[in-house]
Design a protein around this motif. Structure first.
Motif, short mmCIF file in Angstrom:
data_model
loop_
_atom_site.label_atom_id
_atom_site.label_comp_id
_atom_site.label_asym_id
_atom_site.label_seq_id
_atom_site.Cartn_x
_atom_site.Cartn_y
_atom_site.Cartn_z
N PRO A 377 -3.93 -4.73 -7.51
CA PRO A 377 -3.65 -3.44 -6.89
C PRO A 377 -2.93 -3.56 -5.55
N ILE A 378 -2.13 -2.52 -5.25
CA ILE A 378 -1.60 -2.33 -3.89
C ILE A 378 -2.73 -1.72 -3.08
N ILE A 379 -3.26 -2.47 -2.14
CA ILE A 379 -4.45 -2.00 -1.41
C ILE A 379 -4.11 -1.44 -0.04
N SER A 380 -2.82 -1.37 0.28
CA SER A 380 -2.40 -0.92 1.60
C SER A 380 -2.04 0.57 1.62
N ASP A 381 -2.29 1.27 0.53
CA ASP A 381 -1.94 2.69 0.50
C ASP A 381 -2.79 3.53 1.43
N PHE A 382 -3.80 2.90 2.04
CA PHE A 382 -4.59 3.62 3.04
C PHE A 382 -3.80 3.80 4.33
N LYS A 383 -2.68 3.08 4.48
CA LYS A 383 -1.83 3.18 5.65
C LYS A 383 -0.46 3.73 5.24
N ASP A 384 0.12 4.54 6.09
CA ASP A 384 1.37 5.23 5.76
C ASP A 384 2.58 4.36 6.11
N VAL A 385 2.78 3.32 5.31
CA VAL A 385 3.93 2.44 5.47
C VAL A 385 4.72 2.47 4.18
N LYS A 386 6.00 2.84 4.25
CA LYS A 386 6.75 3.15 3.04
C LYS A 386 7.45 1.94 2.42
N GLU A 387 7.92 0.99 3.23
CA GLU A 387 8.78 -0.05 2.68
C GLU A 387 8.09 -1.39 2.55
N GLN A 388 6.82 -1.45 2.89
CA GLN A 388 6.05 -2.67 2.71
C GLN A 388 4.71 -2.32 2.08
N ALA A 389 4.17 -3.24 1.35
CA ALA A 389 2.86 -3.02 0.74
C ALA A 389 2.19 -4.37 0.54
N ILE A 390 0.87 -4.37 0.63
CA ILE A 390 0.11 -5.59 0.38
C ILE A 390 -0.63 -5.46 -0.95
N SER A 391 -0.41 -6.42 -1.81
CA SER A 391 -1.14 -6.47 -3.08
C SER A 391 -2.22 -7.53 -2.99
N MET A 392 -3.18 -7.46 -3.89
CA MET A 392 -4.32 -8.36 -3.86
C MET A 392 -4.53 -9.00 -5.22
N ARG A 393 -4.56 -10.31 -5.24
CA ARG A 393 -4.97 -11.04 -6.44
C ARG A 393 -6.44 -11.38 -6.25
N TRP A 394 -7.28 -10.88 -7.15
CA TRP A 394 -8.72 -11.02 -7.02
C TRP A 394 -9.28 -11.68 -8.27
N LEU A 395 -10.16 -12.64 -8.05
CA LEU A 395 -10.73 -13.39 -9.16
C LEU A 395 -11.48 -12.48 -10.14
N GLY A 396 -12.05 -11.38 -9.61
CA GLY A 396 -12.83 -10.49 -10.46
C GLY A 396 -12.06 -9.84 -11.58
N ASN A 397 -10.72 -9.84 -11.48
CA ASN A 397 -9.91 -9.25 -12.54
C ASN A 397 -9.52 -10.26 -13.62
N GLU A 398 -9.93 -11.51 -13.44
CA GLU A 398 -9.57 -12.53 -14.43
C GLU A 398 -10.48 -12.43 -15.65
N GLU A 399 -10.01 -12.98 -16.74
CA GLU A 399 -10.78 -12.97 -17.98
C GLU A 399 -12.05 -13.79 -17.81
N SER A 400 -13.20 -13.21 -18.14
CA SER A 400 -14.47 -13.92 -18.00
C SER A 400 -15.54 -13.14 -18.75
N ASN A 401 -16.72 -13.75 -18.86
CA ASN A 401 -17.84 -13.05 -19.49
C ASN A 401 -19.14 -13.58 -18.88
N GLU A 402 -19.46 -13.10 -17.68
CA GLU A 402 -20.68 -13.55 -17.01
C GLU A 402 -21.94 -13.06 -17.71
N PHE A 403 -21.84 -11.93 -18.42
CA PHE A 403 -23.02 -11.49 -19.18
C PHE A 403 -23.37 -12.53 -20.25
N LYS A 404 -22.35 -13.04 -20.93
CA LYS A 404 -22.58 -14.09 -21.92
C LYS A 404 -23.22 -15.31 -21.26
#
Length: 798
Positions: A377-404
């Protein structure tokens, strides 16, 4: 006149009695009858549930779906509102409970896509696990839909009703654990801000486990200042979530000894995970038995039906946080002609646009958009900056099955089964400690550790794939240890791999003070007992004090003063044994000095605003302190607000000590013999609704404030934030000691009680034991369970 007085008093008595009756009924009518047999649809056979004196359920079933349905029903009896609160956090639906102040928090939580991930995990799980999750959800819903079961008082105070529970809701909880265990988001954006104002040496001190040959300034991008203020937004959002009691996963201790190091001749294993201390508590204690299949007891997260840490007939296991850097940030270049495109490898690439409608408790609706790159996700949309944005690579979105993973752990019979189970841990990174009935002990990391380029504390350029993750460290190559010759193993969030380990894990490990003290206690006796393990859990002796106290005494002894209190405290401090007991005046001096010293060293360089951010980041504060103490000629020592002088380490230590004594005179009085660490350092387990003081007073939501010893650097860790000095907010969320010679002698305690309902006698019935480092037996055999049962119920087929 007499008659008037009698009438008035009678009316007042009736009014007071009426109020009391109303409050009593309001708070008590949702309490379950633990002795009432019930009939549920979908049951295959009868389930028996015994509850001991602490209302911990021991559930016996003949089929797995019956077992999970019963777990759902029983957990809903005790923790329904907490379950719904956690669920709403994972779904980004807190505004529906608490209003428009949570709209941006909900937007951030939805950007984590926990619902989407959980659906994928469910779809990819085998039929057996799907049926178990669905049975659990059905048990929750049958409790919820039975008109005789009244909703807990929180629902009635907040005036809303919970939605039906789903299997995916339980999987979401694991997603939230992954988010909160992350360290990158708490550090990297702040580090990037500080690089602009610090010299290279000062900047290096921010990074804990820093490779000497790595480039200090590996910055290929310069984000807009408003984007860098994103860190404030993220931290403030997370603090608001924590205030609701949606637990923050933090540190932990675990250790085990083999039979040759124990008085029983069999392994003993201990675990205490350090999380937010609040009420209802983080963990739900339960014991579940599937006839002829498995018999497992320990801790569950409310809303998730499996034992996260505990033991079965064959093995015991526990966890500590790896402190993995599980997140990276990227500065994306946005197409000036199309705000929904970003530059990647020379081309403009479309972002995924996800439209969200966020509803509030007042009936307002906010239409929002979340943008996603291929990284996240672009997580910088909380700030009003039009030509730059910060995205986030987060381990929680990777394929996994901790319930298993946990599902298989509950059934594991040996070390191979254990490894097979924890190999499914990707998003929730843990040091898993192990012991079995055959006498083996071991420790193995279970985590998805990314393989990546860079110095790992920068915001990277997102224009190419240069800094993208390139897969994960193979499970067999993760740090591990099995049956070491010394006969013991321990972990406590410090560095978990040798210096020559070929892969990057993190810069953000904790200093090894707790680990060193645990190992010291494990090594000082030839054989250890359960009583020794209890003493270790309650240990307040500090290796940090041992390290720095001599230098404090050396420097402050040079102070020229007529102040008798200063002289007296120096003398007493020199005699101190380094134990942070609640009665100790030296502990109060030490902790106050630590805070004042950090302020005097850092605040002049970074200013009020950035110092406030640093003070909220305990790991960074501790890293700076340790660096300065080990490097006494550091440029941090000079107070840049003074002219024509250059302060030394000695100057700042002495200044900080005098300020410490002046501060304690105000806080504790002018007689240092009466100073007590516990007078400043108190534990109060707070309910999310207790901020409304009348609710706390009427319904007794919180525990009473209690003086206590320890600190963030002791094995028994009653920790606090430097931005709210001495207000205990983290600590051991449970204590377990598992005895593999005889499971029945295992010991356990949690800070609260097993019920989340304030009117229940089991709401805070373990708190006093917890504070006094006492335990209760962890009942395990059927005979012990039945003889120790205070309540008994059956669930039968409707």
């Amino acid at each position: 006149m007499k008659k008037a007085i009698i009438i008035t008093l009678s009316v007042l008595i009736l009014i007071v009695g009426g109020i009391f009756a109303f409050v009593y009924n309001f708070s008590h009518k949702s309490l379950p009858n633990y002795n009432e047999n019930i009939a549920l649809t979908g049951m295959d056979d009868e389930v028996e549930i015994f509850r001991d004196e602490f209302a911990i359920p021991h559930i016996y079933a003949k089929t797995e779906t019956d077992l999970y349905r019963a777990i759902g029903y029983v957990m809903a009896q005790d923790r329904l509102w907490q379950m719904d609160l956690i669920r709403r956090a994972t779904q980004g639906k807190l505004s529906e409970m608490f209003g428009e102040d949570y709209v941006n928090i909900d937007l951030m939580l939805r950007s984590l896509r926990m619902d989407e991930k959980s659906q994928t995990v469910f779809d990819n799980s085998d039929k057996e696990m799907q049926k178990s999750l669905e049975a659990f959800a059905d048990g929750v819903n049958q409790y919820l839909n039975d008109p005789k079961n009244k909703l807990p008082l929180e629902f009635r105070i907040l005036k809303y009703k919970p939605e039906q529970w789903t299997a995916q809701n339980s999987l979401n909880i694991i997603g939230y654990m992954a988010w909160d265990l992350g360290t990158g988001w708490k550090n990297e954006v702040l580090i990037h801000q500080l690089k602009e104002i610090l010299d290279e040496e000062q900047y290096k001190s921010l990074i804990g486990d820093f490779e000497e040959d790595a480039p200090m300034y590996d910055f290929t991008v310069t984000p807009d200042t408003n984007l860098l203020n994103l860190e404030v937004e993220l931290i403030s959002m997370n603090e608001k979530i924590n205030e609701l009691g949606v637990t923050s996963f933090f540190g932990s201790n675990n250790w085990a000894v083999s039979g040759k190091k124990s008085t029983t001749g069999f392994p003993i294993l201990a675990n205490d995970m350090h999380l937010t201390l609040s009420v209802p508590g983080t963990w739900y204690q339960m014991h579940v038995v599937l006839e002829n299949e498995y018999d497992v007891t320990g801790l569950a997260v409310p809303g998730a039906p499996t034992i996260i840490a505990g033991h079965n007939e064959h093995i015991a296991w526990g966890m500590t946080n790896v402190m993995l850097d599980d997140m990276d940030f990227y500065l994306e270049t946005i197409n000036p002609e199309n705000p929904n495109q970003y530059k990647f490898n020379g081309e403009w690439v479309d972002m995924k646009v996800q439209k969200e409608i966020i509803k509030t408790k007042d009936g307002e609706e906010y239409e929002k958009e979340i943008l996603f790159t291929h990284r996240g996700p672009i997580i910088s949309d909380f700030k009003d900056v039009k030509e730059q944005a910060i995205s986030m690579r987060w381990l929680g979105n990777e394929e996994s099955n901790e319930f298993k993973a946990v599902y298989l752990l509950n059934k594991a019979k040996n070390y191979d089964d254990f490894l097979n189970a924890i190999s499914n841990f990707v998003c929730v990174s843990q040091n898993f400690i192990y012991a079995d009935k055959k006498g083996n002990i071991g420790l193995h990391i279970g985590a998805g550790i990314p393989i990546r380029k860079g110095n790992h504390f920068s915001i990277y350029s997102g224009e190419t794939d240069e800094y993208d993750w390139k897969g994960f460290i193979p499970f067999d190559s993760l740090p591990q240890e099995y049956n070491p010759e010394r006969g013991y193993i321990a972990s406590a969030n410090s560095k978990s791999a040798p210096n020559n380990y070929p892969y990057y894990i993190s810069h953000y490990f904790y200093k090894s003070y707790r680990t060193d003290r645990i190992n010291e206690m494990l090594a000082e006796k030839d054989k250890l007992s359960v009583e020794d393990f209890k003493a270790m859990h309650g240990d307040f002796k500090s290796k940090l004090v041992e390290k720095i106290l001599p230098k404090i005494i050396f420097e402050v002894s040079k102070i020229q003063t007529d102040d008798e209190i200063v002289k007296k405290t120096i003398q007493e401090l020199a005699k101190w044994d380094g134990i942070l007991d609640k009665e100790s005046p030296q502990a109060a001096i030490f902790e106050e000095f630590y805070a004042v010293f950090v302020k005097n060293m850092v605040k002049d360089e970074v200013g009020d605003a950035l110092f406030f951010k640093i003070s909220k980041n305990k790991g960074m504060t501790n890293r700076i302190f340790d660096y300065i103490w080990d490097n006494t000629y550091s440029s941090w020592c000079d107070d840049i607000t003074t002219t024509n002088t250059k302060e030394s380490f000695e100057n700042i230590v002495q200044k900080s000590y005098l300020e410490t004594i002046d501060s304690l005179k105000i806080k504790l009085g002018k007689n240092p013999e009466k100073w007590k660490w516990g007078s400043m350092h108190k534990l109060e387990l707070a309910h999310p609704l207790s901020k409304v003081k009348i609710l706390n007073k009427v319904f007794k939501l919180n525990s009473k404030p209690t003086p206590i010893g320890g600190s963030h650097h002791t094995v028994s860790p009653y920790s606090y934030s430097f931005s709210e000095l001495y207000k205990i907010n983290f600590g051991a969320s449970h204590r377990h000691i598992f005895t593999l010679d005889n499971w029945a002698t295992s010991q356990t305690v949690i800070p609260t009680g097993n019920s989340g309902q304030p009117a229940s006698p089991h709401y805070l019935d373990q708190t006093e034991m917890y504070i006094n480092n006492q335990y209760h037996n962890d009942l395990y055999t059927r005979e012990e369970v039945e003889s120790g049962a205070k309540y008994k119920m059956k669930i039968i087929k409707k």
